[in-house]
Design an enzyme around this catalytic site. Structure first.
Site, PDB file in Angstrom:
ATOM      1  N   ASP A  78      -3.619 -36.240  -3.023  1.00 54.94           N
ATOM      2  CA  ASP A  78      -4.664 -36.239  -2.613  1.00 54.94           C
ATOM      3  C   ASP A  78      -3.985 -37.461  -0.467  1.00 54.94           C
ATOM      4  O   ASP A  78      -4.182 -38.434  -1.428  1.00 54.94           O
ATOM      5  CB  ASP A  78      -6.515 -36.137  -2.981  1.00 54.94           C
ATOM      6  CG  ASP A  78      -6.753 -34.969  -3.349  1.00 54.94           C
ATOM      7  OD1 ASP A  78      -6.308 -33.969  -2.743  1.00 54.94           O
ATOM      8  OD2 ASP A  78      -6.913 -35.418  -4.545  1.00 54.94           O
ATOM      9  N   HIS A 138      -1.238 -33.198  -1.721  1.00 59.03           N
ATOM     10  CA  HIS A 138      -1.912 -31.754  -0.485  1.00 59.03           C
ATOM     11  C   HIS A 138      -2.599 -32.903   0.758  1.00 59.03           C
ATOM     12  O   HIS A 138      -2.905 -33.745   0.649  1.00 59.03           O
ATOM     13  CB  HIS A 138      -3.035 -31.718  -1.704  1.00 59.03           C
ATOM     14  CG  HIS A 138      -4.548 -31.218  -1.203  1.00 59.03           C
ATOM     15  ND1 HIS A 138      -5.991 -31.040  -1.313  1.00 59.03           N
ATOM     16  CD2 HIS A 138      -4.590 -31.036   0.044  1.00 59.03           C
ATOM     17  CE1 HIS A 138      -6.790 -30.611  -0.513  1.00 59.03           C
ATOM     18  NE2 HIS A 138      -6.686 -30.413   0.768  1.00 59.03           N
ATOM     19  N   MET A 179     -10.007 -24.024  -1.358  1.00 60.40           N
ATOM     20  CA  MET A 179     -10.803 -26.039  -1.194  1.00 60.40           C
ATOM     21  C   MET A 179     -12.302 -24.915  -1.756  1.00 60.40           C
ATOM     22  O   MET A 179     -12.615 -24.145  -0.760  1.00 60.40           O
ATOM     23  CB  MET A 179     -11.181 -26.365  -0.306  1.00 60.40           C
ATOM     24  CG  MET A 179      -9.781 -27.557   0.519  1.00 60.40           C
ATOM     25  SD  MET A 179      -9.297 -28.026  -0.428  1.00 60.40           S
ATOM     26  CE  MET A 179     -10.925 -29.461  -1.313  1.00 60.40           C
ATOM     27  N   MET A 185      -4.310 -33.762   3.359  1.00 56.59           N
ATOM     28  CA  MET A 185      -5.686 -33.901   3.821  1.00 56.59           C
ATOM     29  C   MET A 185      -5.517 -34.867   5.892  1.00 56.59           C
ATOM     30  O   MET A 185      -6.348 -35.988   6.305  1.00 56.59           O
ATOM     31  CB  MET A 185      -6.613 -34.326   3.421  1.00 56.59           C
ATOM     32  CG  MET A 185      -7.249 -32.859   1.991  1.00 56.59           C
ATOM     33  SD  MET A 185      -7.924 -34.223   1.086  1.00 56.59           S
ATOM     34  CE  MET A 185      -6.837 -34.315  -0.500  1.00 56.59           C
ATOM     35  N   SER A 214      -5.700 -34.468 -10.346  1.00 54.26           N
ATOM     36  CA  SER A 214      -5.657 -35.157  -8.849  1.00 54.26           C
ATOM     37  C   SER A 214      -5.943 -36.788  -9.516  1.00 54.26           C
ATOM     38  O   SER A 214      -7.077 -37.007 -10.043  1.00 54.26           O
ATOM     39  CB  SER A 214      -7.132 -34.458  -8.393  1.00 54.26           C
ATOM     40  OG  SER A 214      -7.600 -35.896  -6.859  1.00 54.26           O
ATOM     41  N   HIS A 242      -1.640 -33.532  -8.425  1.00 59.71           N
ATOM     42  CA  HIS A 242      -1.766 -33.506  -7.698  1.00 59.71           C
ATOM     43  C   HIS A 242      -2.299 -34.766  -6.855  1.00 59.71           C
ATOM     44  O   HIS A 242      -3.252 -35.577  -7.222  1.00 59.71           O
ATOM     45  CB  HIS A 242      -3.114 -32.761  -7.191  1.00 59.71           C
ATOM     46  CG  HIS A 242      -3.881 -31.896  -6.514  1.00 59.71           C
ATOM     47  ND1 HIS A 242      -3.721 -30.717  -5.756  1.00 59.71           N
ATOM     48  CD2 HIS A 242      -4.928 -32.558  -5.651  1.00 59.71           C
ATOM     49  CE1 HIS A 242      -4.016 -30.983  -5.012  1.00 59.71           C
ATOM     50  NE2 HIS A 242      -5.170 -31.890  -4.039  1.00 59.71           N
ATOM     51  N   ASP A 292      -9.413 -26.186  -5.429  1.00 61.61           N
ATOM     52  CA  ASP A 292     -10.019 -27.688  -5.351  1.00 61.61           C
ATOM     53  C   ASP A 292     -10.861 -27.939  -4.680  1.00 61.61           C
ATOM     54  O   ASP A 292     -11.250 -28.219  -4.373  1.00 61.61           O
ATOM     55  CB  ASP A 292      -8.362 -28.211  -4.458  1.00 61.61           C
ATOM     56  CG  ASP A 292      -8.569 -29.605  -4.743  1.00 61.61           C
ATOM     57  OD1 ASP A 292      -9.039 -30.698  -4.872  1.00 61.61           O
ATOM     58  OD2 ASP A 292      -7.844 -30.280  -3.706  1.00 61.61           O
ATOM     59  N   MET A 341      -5.153 -38.987   2.266  1.00 64.59           N
ATOM     60  CA  MET A 341      -6.446 -38.759   3.578  1.00 64.59           C
ATOM     61  C   MET A 341      -6.064 -39.349   4.812  1.00 64.59           C
ATOM     62  O   MET A 341      -5.494 -40.743   3.884  1.00 64.59           O
ATOM     63  CB  MET A 341      -6.984 -38.887   2.672  1.00 64.59           C
ATOM     64  CG  MET A 341      -7.661 -38.196   2.009  1.00 64.59           C
ATOM     65  SD  MET A 341      -9.495 -37.859   1.276  1.00 64.59           S
ATOM     66  CE  MET A 341      -8.970 -36.954  -0.292  1.00 64.59           C
TER      67      MET A 341
HETATM   68  C1  DX5 Z   1     -11.261 -33.316  -2.333  1.00 62.94           C
HETATM   69  C2  DX5 Z   1      -9.537 -33.227  -3.086  1.00 62.94           C
HETATM   70  C3  DX5 Z   1      -9.392 -33.050  -4.950  1.00 62.94           C
HETATM   71  C4  DX5 Z   1      -9.875 -34.075  -5.493  1.00 62.94           C
HETATM   72  C5  DX5 Z   1     -10.724 -33.241  -6.244  1.00 62.94           C
HETATM   73  O1  DX5 Z   1     -10.593 -33.487  -0.995  1.00 62.94           O
HETATM   74  O2  DX5 Z   1      -8.635 -32.710  -2.480  1.00 62.94           O
HETATM   75  O3  DX5 Z   1      -8.165 -33.031  -4.860  1.00 62.94           O
HETATM   76  O4  DX5 Z   1      -9.863 -35.026  -6.193  1.00 62.94           O
HETATM   77  O5  DX5 Z   1     -12.334 -33.755  -6.919  1.00 62.94           O
HETATM   78  P1  DX5 Z   1     -13.187 -33.597  -7.929  1.00 62.94           P
HETATM   79  O6  DX5 Z   1     -11.864 -32.109  -9.286  1.00 62.94           O
HETATM   80  O7  DX5 Z   1     -13.075 -34.357  -9.361  1.00 62.94           O
HETATM   81  O8  DX5 Z   1     -13.704 -32.815  -7.602  1.00 62.94           O
HETATM   82 ZN    ZN Z   2      -6.928 -32.088  -3.550  1.00 59.63          ZN
END
Ligand code: DX5
Ligand code: ZN
Length: 214
Positions: free
Chosen positions: A34, A65, A136, A67, A7, A32, A172, A36
């Site tokens: 993310d 992903h 998650m 969010m 990620s 990956h 994740d 947000m």
């Molecule tokens: C959290 C993200 C993850 C995050 C995971 O909201 O969706 O993808 O990057 O990070 P680690 O592996 O550090 O828990």
């Molecule tokens: Zn993620």
């Protein structure tokens, strides 16, 4: 063999291309990404432009992903930007089956994400519309959190629900060599890892350690 999806949330945002290169050289199966919005989760990251720019730097599949609230508003834009997989949260979309179909009609693989507290009851009714289920294992929003152990039995339950279908099961949050073994044992096919990869002195070694965790 489990797939590893580093990620880039844990990469240096000022040097994103270097982060992608690092993940690529470490043998990443997916990158990956993310996204947000500061509403669905408290944090804010980046939008379609980042995906478009990253697309030019790598041929590794981009696992996006989302969010964000009402992700259907942005599916076409992320698909056009070059996403390979687009995953949306069940909690964020009112008409989730329609949104999943839209992802596929845009030529992407469709992923459905469940937060740690969301029961998987709706899943059997959506399995025809998904290529990937993302569970998650932390509350989304931030990297570097600890895995919530109560999600482990859910990984097993969802593995059984998927059965012989060609649907990948991704997890994740809080993935470390220790938890990777538990998650793979519970039936996960794809492990997302942010801090475990980008926070490691040797990211390639870290990816290997996650892949081989038993
Ligand atoms: C959290 C993200 C993850 C995050 C995971 O909201 O969706 O993808 O990057 O990070 P680690 O592996 O550090 O828990
Ligand atoms: Zn993620």
């Amino acid at each position: 063999m489990v797939k590893i999806a580093p990620s880039i949330l844990s990469a240096d945002f000022a040097r994103m291309e270097a982060g992608v290169r690092l993940a690529e050289e470490a043998g990443a199966d997916y990158i990956h990404c993310d996204v947000m919005d500061g509403r669905f989760v408290p944090n804010i990251t980046f939008g379609p432009k980042m995906i478009r720019d990253l697309r030019r730097t790598t041929s590794v599949p981009l696992d996006v992903h989302l969010m964000i609230e009402e992700p259907s508003r942005y599916i076409e834009e992320f698909a056009a930007a070059g996403a390979d997989i687009i995953s949306i949260h069940l909690e964020a979309e009112r008409h989730v089956q329609r949104a999943l179909s839209l992802i596929r009609s845009c030529g992407c693989r469709a992923g459905l994400v469940l937060n740690p507290g969301t029961p998987p009851d709706a899943l059997p009714f959506l399995l025809d519309d998904v290529d990937l289920v993302l569970l998650m294992t932390v509350n989304p929003g931030f990297g570097g959190q600890k895995l919530i152990p109560a999600v482990l039995p859910k990984v097993r339950i969802v593995r059984d629900m998927i059965g012989p279908r060609a649907v990948e099961l991704e997890v994740d949050g809080g993935v470390t060599p220790k938890t990777a073994a538990l998650l793979a044992g519970a039936g996960a096919d794809v492990l997302v890892a942010g801090s475990a990869v980008f926070g490691a002195p040797d990211p390639a070694q870290a990816v290997l350690a996650l892949r081989e965790a038993q």
